[in-house]
Write a protein that holds these residues in place. Sequence first.
Motif, PDB file in Angstrom:
ATOM      1  N   THR A  19       0.826  -1.204   0.000  1.00  0.00           N
ATOM      2  CA  THR A  19       0.000   0.000   0.000  1.00  0.00           C
ATOM      3  C   THR A  19       0.863   1.259   0.000  1.00  0.00           C
ATOM      4  O   THR A  19       0.620   2.206  -0.770  1.00  0.00           O
ATOM      5  CB  THR A  19      -0.923   0.016   1.236  1.00  0.00           C
ATOM      6  N   ILE A  20       1.889   1.278   0.853  1.00  0.00           N
ATOM      7  CA  ILE A  20       2.785   2.443   0.912  1.00  0.00           C
ATOM      8  C   ILE A  20       3.530   2.608  -0.417  1.00  0.00           C
ATOM      9  O   ILE A  20       3.692   3.725  -0.928  1.00  0.00           O
ATOM     10  CB  ILE A  20       3.784   2.290   2.078  1.00  0.00           C
ATOM     11  N   ALA A  21       3.988   1.494  -0.971  1.00  0.00           N
ATOM     12  CA  ALA A  21       4.722   1.548  -2.235  1.00  0.00           C
ATOM     13  C   ALA A  21       3.840   2.094  -3.363  1.00  0.00           C
ATOM     14  O   ALA A  21       4.284   2.935  -4.162  1.00  0.00           O
ATOM     15  CB  ALA A  21       5.234   0.148  -2.596  1.00  0.00           C
ATOM     16  N   ILE A  22       2.601   1.644  -3.429  1.00  0.00           N
ATOM     17  CA  ILE A  22       1.680   2.125  -4.458  1.00  0.00           C
ATOM     18  C   ILE A  22       1.402   3.612  -4.274  1.00  0.00           C
ATOM     19  O   ILE A  22       1.332   4.381  -5.246  1.00  0.00           O
ATOM     20  CB  ILE A  22       0.353   1.329  -4.415  1.00  0.00           C
ATOM     21  N   PHE A  23       1.268   4.046  -3.020  1.00  0.00           N
ATOM     22  CA  PHE A  23       1.033   5.466  -2.735  1.00  0.00           C
ATOM     23  C   PHE A  23       2.200   6.324  -3.241  1.00  0.00           C
ATOM     24  O   PHE A  23       2.003   7.363  -3.891  1.00  0.00           O
ATOM     25  CB  PHE A  23       0.846   5.673  -1.233  1.00  0.00           C
ATOM     26  N   VAL A  24       3.426   5.885  -2.947  1.00  0.00           N
ATOM     27  CA  VAL A  24       4.608   6.633  -3.389  1.00  0.00           C
ATOM     28  C   VAL A  24       4.720   6.615  -4.905  1.00  0.00           C
ATOM     29  O   VAL A  24       5.081   7.624  -5.532  1.00  0.00           O
ATOM     30  CB  VAL A  24       5.882   6.042  -2.747  1.00  0.00           C
ATOM     31  N   MET A  25       4.419   5.488  -5.528  1.00  0.00           N
ATOM     32  CA  MET A  25       4.455   5.401  -6.986  1.00  0.00           C
ATOM     33  C   MET A  25       3.503   6.405  -7.614  1.00  0.00           C
ATOM     34  O   MET A  25       3.867   7.148  -8.536  1.00  0.00           O
ATOM     35  CB  MET A  25       4.091   3.983  -7.441  1.00  0.00           C
ATOM     36  N   ASP A  26       2.281   6.457  -7.108  1.00  0.00           N
ATOM     37  CA  ASP A  26       1.294   7.393  -7.643  1.00  0.00           C
ATOM     38  C   ASP A  26       1.712   8.839  -7.387  1.00  0.00           C
ATOM     39  O   ASP A  26       1.437   9.734  -8.197  1.00  0.00           O
ATOM     40  CB  ASP A  26      -0.077   7.123  -7.022  1.00  0.00           C
ATOM     41  N   PHE A  51      -5.899  11.210 -19.942  1.00  0.00           N
ATOM     42  CA  PHE A  51      -6.165  12.375 -19.103  1.00  0.00           C
ATOM     43  C   PHE A  51      -5.937  13.671 -19.863  1.00  0.00           C
ATOM     44  O   PHE A  51      -6.774  14.586 -19.840  1.00  0.00           O
ATOM     45  CB  PHE A  51      -5.277  12.338 -17.857  1.00  0.00           C
ATOM     46  N   TRP A  52      -4.801  13.777 -20.537  1.00  0.00           N
ATOM     47  CA  TRP A  52      -4.497  15.011 -21.247  1.00  0.00           C
ATOM     48  C   TRP A  52      -5.338  15.174 -22.508  1.00  0.00           C
ATOM     49  O   TRP A  52      -5.542  16.306 -22.981  1.00  0.00           O
ATOM     50  CB  TRP A  52      -3.013  15.074 -21.588  1.00  0.00           C
ATOM     51  N   ALA A  53      -5.837  14.075 -23.054  1.00  0.00           N
ATOM     52  CA  ALA A  53      -6.667  14.163 -24.260  1.00  0.00           C
ATOM     53  C   ALA A  53      -8.134  14.441 -23.942  1.00  0.00           C
ATOM     54  O   ALA A  53      -8.823  15.143 -24.692  1.00  0.00           O
ATOM     55  CB  ALA A  53      -6.545  12.883 -25.078  1.00  0.00           C
ATOM     56  N   THR A  54      -8.622  13.901 -22.814  1.00  0.00           N
ATOM     57  CA  THR A  54     -10.056  14.009 -22.509  1.00  0.00           C
ATOM     58  C   THR A  54     -10.351  14.637 -21.148  1.00  0.00           C
ATOM     59  O   THR A  54     -11.477  15.065 -20.908  1.00  0.00           O
ATOM     60  CB  THR A  54     -10.706  12.609 -22.527  1.00  0.00           C
ATOM     61  N   GLY A  55      -9.358  14.661 -20.246  1.00  0.00           N
ATOM     62  CA  GLY A  55      -9.604  15.180 -18.902  1.00  0.00           C
ATOM     63  C   GLY A  55     -10.099  14.128 -17.927  1.00  0.00           C
ATOM     64  O   GLY A  55     -10.336  14.425 -16.754  1.00  0.00           O
ATOM     65  N   LEU A  56     -10.242  12.882 -18.380  1.00  0.00           N
ATOM     66  CA  LEU A  56     -10.708  11.805 -17.507  1.00  0.00           C
ATOM     67  C   LEU A  56      -9.630  11.451 -16.494  1.00  0.00           C
ATOM     68  O   LEU A  56      -8.457  11.337 -16.842  1.00  0.00           O
ATOM     69  CB  LEU A  56     -11.070  10.570 -18.342  1.00  0.00           C
ATOM     70  N   SER A  57     -10.004  11.277 -15.230  1.00  0.00           N
ATOM     71  CA  SER A  57      -9.059  10.969 -14.167  1.00  0.00           C
ATOM     72  C   SER A  57      -8.227   9.739 -14.517  1.00  0.00           C
ATOM     73  O   SER A  57      -8.757   8.732 -15.009  1.00  0.00           O
ATOM     74  CB  SER A  57      -9.816  10.724 -12.856  1.00  0.00           C
ATOM     75  N   THR A  58      -6.919   9.827 -14.258  1.00  0.00           N
ATOM     76  CA  THR A  58      -6.045   8.691 -14.552  1.00  0.00           C
ATOM     77  C   THR A  58      -6.401   7.490 -13.690  1.00  0.00           C
ATOM     78  O   THR A  58      -6.230   6.340 -14.114  1.00  0.00           O
ATOM     79  CB  THR A  58      -4.572   9.072 -14.303  1.00  0.00           C
ATOM     80  N   GLY A  59      -6.895   7.731 -12.472  1.00  0.00           N
ATOM     81  CA  GLY A  59      -7.283   6.627 -11.598  1.00  0.00           C
ATOM     82  C   GLY A  59      -8.385   5.789 -12.193  1.00  0.00           C
ATOM     83  O   GLY A  59      -8.351   4.547 -12.149  1.00  0.00           O
ATOM     84  N   ILE A  60      -9.364   6.446 -12.779  1.00  0.00           N
ATOM     85  CA  ILE A  60     -10.481   5.727 -13.412  1.00  0.00           C
ATOM     86  C   ILE A  60      -9.985   4.933 -14.611  1.00  0.00           C
ATOM     87  O   ILE A  60     -10.344   3.768 -14.808  1.00  0.00           O
ATOM     88  CB  ILE A  60     -11.586   6.716 -13.833  1.00  0.00           C
ATOM     89  N   SER A  61      -9.135   5.566 -15.422  1.00  0.00           N
ATOM     90  CA  SER A  61      -8.612   4.884 -16.614  1.00  0.00           C
ATOM     91  C   SER A  61      -7.784   3.659 -16.225  1.00  0.00           C
ATOM     92  O   SER A  61      -7.897   2.597 -16.848  1.00  0.00           O
ATOM     93  CB  SER A  61      -7.753   5.851 -17.437  1.00  0.00           C
ATOM     94  N   ILE A  62      -6.954   3.806 -15.196  1.00  0.00           N
ATOM     95  CA  ILE A  62      -6.124   2.685 -14.741  1.00  0.00           C
ATOM     96  C   ILE A  62      -6.995   1.515 -14.311  1.00  0.00           C
ATOM     97  O   ILE A  62      -6.729   0.356 -14.660  1.00  0.00           O
ATOM     98  CB  ILE A  62      -5.209   3.135 -13.584  1.00  0.00           C
ATOM     99  N   PHE A  63      -8.044   1.808 -13.563  1.00  0.00           N
ATOM    100  CA  PHE A  63      -8.917   0.738 -13.071  1.00  0.00           C
ATOM    101  C   PHE A  63      -9.642   0.051 -14.223  1.00  0.00           C
ATOM    102  O   PHE A  63      -9.684  -1.182 -14.292  1.00  0.00           O
ATOM    103  CB  PHE A  63      -9.935   1.307 -12.093  1.00  0.00           C
ATOM    104  N   VAL A  64     -10.195   0.826 -15.125  1.00  0.00           N
ATOM    105  CA  VAL A  64     -10.976   0.260 -16.240  1.00  0.00           C
ATOM    106  C   VAL A  64     -10.089  -0.581 -17.155  1.00  0.00           C
ATOM    107  O   VAL A  64     -10.431  -1.723 -17.513  1.00  0.00           O
ATOM    108  CB  VAL A  64     -11.670   1.376 -17.044  1.00  0.00           C
ATOM    109  N   SER A  93      -5.487   2.792  -8.424  1.00  0.00           N
ATOM    110  CA  SER A  93      -6.575   3.608  -8.973  1.00  0.00           C
ATOM    111  C   SER A  93      -7.079   4.620  -7.950  1.00  0.00           C
ATOM    112  O   SER A  93      -7.275   5.805  -8.257  1.00  0.00           O
ATOM    113  CB  SER A  93      -7.730   2.705  -9.423  1.00  0.00           C
ATOM    114  N   VAL A  94      -7.260   4.155  -6.715  1.00  0.00           N
ATOM    115  CA  VAL A  94      -7.777   5.038  -5.657  1.00  0.00           C
ATOM    116  C   VAL A  94      -6.785   6.151  -5.341  1.00  0.00           C
ATOM    117  O   VAL A  94      -7.142   7.336  -5.297  1.00  0.00           O
ATOM    118  CB  VAL A  94      -8.079   4.220  -4.379  1.00  0.00           C
ATOM    119  N   PHE A  95      -5.521   5.785  -5.125  1.00  0.00           N
ATOM    120  CA  PHE A  95      -4.506   6.786  -4.775  1.00  0.00           C
ATOM    121  C   PHE A  95      -4.276   7.780  -5.907  1.00  0.00           C
ATOM    122  O   PHE A  95      -4.075   8.973  -5.667  1.00  0.00           O
ATOM    123  CB  PHE A  95      -3.183   6.102  -4.408  1.00  0.00           C
TER     124      PHE A  95
END
Length: 296
Positions: A19-26, A51-64, A93-95
Amino acid sequence: MKADKKTILEEIKRYVIITIAIFVMDFGWTAFLIPNHLMGGGVSGIATLIFWATGLSTGISIFVINAILLLIALKIIGPSFGIKTAYSIVMASVFMSLQQHFITDPMLAGTMDLFVKDSFLAAIIGGALAGASIGVAFTQGGSTGGTDIIAMIVNKYRNISQGRVILFCDIIIIGCSYFVFHSVESIIYSFVVLAVCSYCIDLVLTGNKQSVQAFIFTSKPAEVADRITNEMHRGVTAVKGMGWYTKREGDILMVVTHKREAQQIMRIVKEEDPAAFMTMNTVMGAYGKGFEQIRK
């Protein structure tokens, strides 16, 4: 009961570290890479483009994207992905979503009021944070999924190494950034991110735990072996051998030790037998007592 409790505590510890590693990565992505129009490979790179093309959150894109890849992999490869992989994907995705909401400008680590104006510096810091964090997650059995899944699928049908597939995917992803940023400079710096990230992953996985294997040909095998055993507390294996030129039989000493202890072995050998012959090479991994535990 004690063994079960210990196992549970160790598993909890692994999840905490992941969890800590993922937080630091993000944090590396949201604080240094994304605001500077920089990117690496993998699903995070694709999510950055979206994100830069549409403005959609990267977290959502990563999860999908990861969810789709996991479903495809489950159908083609089977349930070979552990719970830690799914957990890592969800946490990433959450972080990413939370951090991107609060962090909109690139920052210097430890100096939150200073902005990184140098894209090269941002690439180095962001790539190092992301790579080191991924390496730590790997050591605990975690995985960020993404192009790793694509590589496993391709490898099932084609005799192509997973590393080559991942590299090919990363090159395509970074190359596609030109159509979003319209900047060759951004592509170059993104490849710097990829190189730094890969280096840091390898450094975390093998750098501090690199081991060496030494073969010692000496006329005083007993003396050398005794000193290595007593002074370094390392096991020594004596292998019977014969010099083809001299036609004399003798013991060849084999020692596996940490890289940082290699100089001590050479010192002992030189002190006991200056005429000794010795070879030393790096091993991919050393597992067992005194080294890394053999993981499942």
